[in-house]
Write a protein that holds these residues in place. Structure first.
Motif, PDB file in Angstrom:
ATOM      1  N   GLU B  68       0.857  -1.189   0.000  1.00 56.95           N
ATOM      2  CA  GLU B  68       0.000   0.000   0.000  1.00 56.95           C
ATOM      3  C   GLU B  68       0.892   1.236   0.000  1.00 56.95           C
ATOM      4  O   GLU B  68       1.519   1.548   1.017  1.00 56.95           O
ATOM      5  CB  GLU B  68      -0.943   0.022   1.196  1.00 56.95           C
ATOM      6  CG  GLU B  68      -1.994   1.124   1.050  1.00 56.95           C
ATOM      7  CD  GLU B  68      -3.080   1.057   2.103  1.00 56.95           C
ATOM      8  OE1 GLU B  68      -4.257   0.987   1.729  1.00 56.95           O
ATOM      9  OE2 GLU B  68      -2.745   1.067   3.301  1.00 56.95           O
ATOM     10  N   GLU B  70       1.483   4.817   0.422  1.00 61.29           N
ATOM     11  CA  GLU B  70       0.710   5.814   1.162  1.00 61.29           C
ATOM     12  C   GLU B  70       1.579   6.992   1.578  1.00 61.29           C
ATOM     13  O   GLU B  70       2.766   6.840   1.873  1.00 61.29           O
ATOM     14  CB  GLU B  70       0.094   5.175   2.416  1.00 61.29           C
ATOM     15  CG  GLU B  70      -0.786   6.139   3.198  1.00 61.29           C
ATOM     16  CD  GLU B  70      -1.748   5.442   4.145  1.00 61.29           C
ATOM     17  OE1 GLU B  70      -1.733   4.213   4.223  1.00 61.29           O
ATOM     18  OE2 GLU B  70      -2.532   6.159   4.803  1.00 61.29           O
ATOM     19  N   PHE B  72       0.809  10.437   4.081  1.00 61.74           N
ATOM     20  CA  PHE B  72      -0.126  11.281   4.829  1.00 61.74           C
ATOM     21  C   PHE B  72      -0.085  12.713   4.308  1.00 61.74           C
ATOM     22  O   PHE B  72      -1.115  13.348   4.105  1.00 61.74           O
ATOM     23  CB  PHE B  72       0.217  11.274   6.322  1.00 61.74           C
ATOM     24  CG  PHE B  72      -0.048   9.958   7.005  1.00 61.74           C
ATOM     25  CD1 PHE B  72      -1.173   9.212   6.705  1.00 61.74           C
ATOM     26  CD2 PHE B  72       0.828   9.472   7.965  1.00 61.74           C
ATOM     27  CE1 PHE B  72      -1.429   8.005   7.340  1.00 61.74           C
ATOM     28  CE2 PHE B  72       0.581   8.272   8.611  1.00 61.74           C
ATOM     29  CZ  PHE B  72      -0.540   7.533   8.296  1.00 61.74           C
ATOM     30  N   ARG B  75      -1.663  12.999   0.962  1.00 64.83           N
ATOM     31  CA  ARG B  75      -3.021  12.453   0.941  1.00 64.83           C
ATOM     32  C   ARG B  75      -3.221  11.483  -0.238  1.00 64.83           C
ATOM     33  O   ARG B  75      -4.140  11.644  -1.058  1.00 64.83           O
ATOM     34  CB  ARG B  75      -4.064  13.570   0.904  1.00 64.83           C
ATOM     35  CG  ARG B  75      -3.988  14.507   2.094  1.00 64.83           C
ATOM     36  CD  ARG B  75      -5.337  14.901   2.611  1.00 64.83           C
ATOM     37  NE  ARG B  75      -5.268  15.848   3.704  1.00 64.83           N
ATOM     38  CZ  ARG B  75      -5.019  15.510   4.977  1.00 64.83           C
ATOM     39  NH1 ARG B  75      -4.808  14.244   5.298  1.00 64.83           N
ATOM     40  NH2 ARG B  75      -4.980  16.438   5.917  1.00 64.83           N
ATOM     41  N   ARG B  76      -2.336  10.523  -0.283  1.00 67.01           N
ATOM     42  CA  ARG B  76      -2.426   9.482  -1.299  1.00 67.01           C
ATOM     43  C   ARG B  76      -2.374   8.123  -0.622  1.00 67.01           C
ATOM     44  O   ARG B  76      -1.611   7.928   0.320  1.00 67.01           O
ATOM     45  CB  ARG B  76      -1.264   9.593  -2.305  1.00 67.01           C
ATOM     46  CG  ARG B  76      -1.306  10.856  -3.152  1.00 67.01           C
ATOM     47  CD  ARG B  76      -2.494  10.844  -4.101  1.00 67.01           C
ATOM     48  NE  ARG B  76      -2.564  12.020  -4.935  1.00 67.01           N
ATOM     49  CZ  ARG B  76      -3.244  13.130  -4.635  1.00 67.01           C
ATOM     50  NH1 ARG B  76      -3.920  13.206  -3.493  1.00 67.01           N
ATOM     51  NH2 ARG B  76      -3.279  14.151  -5.464  1.00 67.01           N
ATOM     52  N   GLU B  77      -3.184   7.180  -1.133  1.00 61.86           N
ATOM     53  CA  GLU B  77      -3.227   5.840  -0.567  1.00 61.86           C
ATOM     54  C   GLU B  77      -3.700   4.890  -1.654  1.00 61.86           C
ATOM     55  O   GLU B  77      -4.857   4.957  -2.067  1.00 61.86           O
ATOM     56  CB  GLU B  77      -4.178   5.808   0.638  1.00 61.86           C
ATOM     57  CG  GLU B  77      -4.204   4.475   1.350  1.00 61.86           C
ATOM     58  CD  GLU B  77      -5.071   4.504   2.597  1.00 61.86           C
ATOM     59  OE1 GLU B  77      -5.473   5.602   3.026  1.00 61.86           O
ATOM     60  OE2 GLU B  77      -5.366   3.430   3.138  1.00 61.86           O
ATOM     61  N   ARG B  78      -2.790   4.036  -2.118  1.00 58.54           N
ATOM     62  CA  ARG B  78      -3.129   3.137  -3.227  1.00 58.54           C
ATOM     63  C   ARG B  78      -2.557   1.742  -2.972  1.00 58.54           C
ATOM     64  O   ARG B  78      -1.400   1.599  -2.568  1.00 58.54           O
ATOM     65  CB  ARG B  78      -2.533   3.695  -4.526  1.00 58.54           C
ATOM     66  CG  ARG B  78      -3.001   5.105  -4.903  1.00 58.54           C
ATOM     67  CD  ARG B  78      -4.339   5.088  -5.575  1.00 58.54           C
ATOM     68  NE  ARG B  78      -4.295   4.342  -6.817  1.00 58.54           N
ATOM     69  CZ  ARG B  78      -3.905   4.866  -7.979  1.00 58.54           C
ATOM     70  NH1 ARG B  78      -3.570   6.132  -8.057  1.00 58.54           N
ATOM     71  NH2 ARG B  78      -3.887   4.135  -9.072  1.00 58.54           N
ATOM     72  N   VAL B  88       0.038   7.471  -9.918  1.00 56.66           N
ATOM     73  CA  VAL B  88      -0.504   8.318  -8.855  1.00 56.66           C
ATOM     74  C   VAL B  88      -0.365   9.779  -9.287  1.00 56.66           C
ATOM     75  O   VAL B  88       0.746  10.243  -9.555  1.00 56.66           O
ATOM     76  CB  VAL B  88       0.253   8.091  -7.523  1.00 56.66           C
ATOM     77  CG1 VAL B  88      -0.415   8.889  -6.402  1.00 56.66           C
ATOM     78  CG2 VAL B  88       0.310   6.613  -7.180  1.00 56.66           C
ATOM     79  N   ASN B  89      -1.491  10.474  -9.378  1.00 61.69           N
ATOM     80  CA  ASN B  89      -1.466  11.904  -9.727  1.00 61.69           C
ATOM     81  C   ASN B  89      -1.049  12.725  -8.515  1.00 61.69           C
ATOM     82  O   ASN B  89      -1.591  12.553  -7.424  1.00 61.69           O
ATOM     83  CB  ASN B  89      -2.849  12.374 -10.171  1.00 61.69           C
ATOM     84  CG  ASN B  89      -3.278  11.733 -11.466  1.00 61.69           C
ATOM     85  OD1 ASN B  89      -2.466  11.492 -12.355  1.00 61.69           O
ATOM     86  ND2 ASN B  89      -4.560  11.425 -11.576  1.00 61.69           N
TER      87      ASN B  89
END
Lengths: 136, 116
Positions: B68, B70, B72, B75-78, B88-89
């Motif tokens: 995952e 991620e 904080f 603010r990305r979590e994939r 991921v943009n």
């Protein structure tokens, strides 16, 4: 004496500006706002005991951690990467439907965070539907 | 005079449409950087990107189980499955250091995106 002394240790209890709040149907939004926003948004209603150390340290830590993991006030940042927003919604559905959120210890002093089975179903259903919509 | 109005109107419409353009469309020409997760490490563990310009991060997983990706701060979590590559943009960022980590494997050393 020590209890008095620790009151002078400063803690950061702030509600920063809101970059872009979550948009959701009113029943969902109202429920999230009542049950989740104190830890997962910049609209925290700081409890009275949150002004007294050492409880204040715990409260500030919980809010800080909650905002880092999921912040509804900065939802606009998640939506800039749609797959992240979709993933967050799936997590909301999972955590709410399984009862992991709100944590049991939090609901002792915050009865408004106790969700009924119907409220859990409503939030999970909306979140899954919205996650699917964003993903497609 | 009418020509001036047409030009002004066109310029205003162009400006408005660029502001209303979805982020994903604006990021279509954004530079892309690659991070590979392999053997419990991110490689490279540090990316340097230009400030104030959207970009993309391609995350490749050569791990045997899902990871995952991620952050904080960003603010990305994939979730990235084994053998998968995701895009991921990322928004235009202010100078600074933005950490990322594998939330499924917290013993994986953190990485960072350094914005200059």
């Amino acid at each position: 004496m020590a209890i008095v002394a620790i009151q002078f240790i400063p803690v950061q209890r702030s509600n920063p500006p809101i970059p872009g709040d979550l948009v959701a149907p009113a029943p969902v939004k109202n429920t999230l706002r009542a049950a989740c926003y104190d830890c997962h948004s910049n609209r925290t209603r700081w409890p009275w005991y949150g002004a007294l150390a050492p409880a204040s340290w715990l409260v500030v830590h919980e809010v800080s951690e909650g905002r880092r993991r999921l912040n509804f006030s900065d939802w606009i940042s998640y939506t800039a990467d749609p797959a992240t927003a979709s993933h967050k919604l799936e997590e909301i559905a999972e955590f709410v439907s399984s009862g992991k959120m709100a944590p049991w210890y939090y609901t002792i002093l915050h009865p408004e965070a106790r969700l009924s089975p119907a409220q859990r179903r409503m939030i999970a259903s909306w979140a899954r539907r919205e996650a699917g919509r964003i993903a497609n | 005079m009418r020509f001036v109005h047409v030009v002004a109107f066109s310029a205003a419409m162009a400006a408005a449409s660029s502001m209303l353009m979805p982020y994903g469309t604006q990021a279509a020409d954004a530079p892309a950087f690659t991070i590979k997760a392999e053997g419990g490490h991110f490689s490279p563990s540090q990316l340097e990107v230009a400030a104030n310009r959207p970009f993309k991060v391609l995350v490749i997983s050569a791990e045997k189980t899902p990871i995952e990706f991620e952050s904080f701060e960003l603010r990305r979590e994939r979730v990235v499955k084994p053998g998968e590559t995701i895009t991921v943009n990322m928004p235009a960022l202010s100078p600074g250091t933005y950490k990322f980590f594998d939330d499924f494997h917290r013993d994986t050393p953190e990485g960072a995106i350094v914005v200059k």
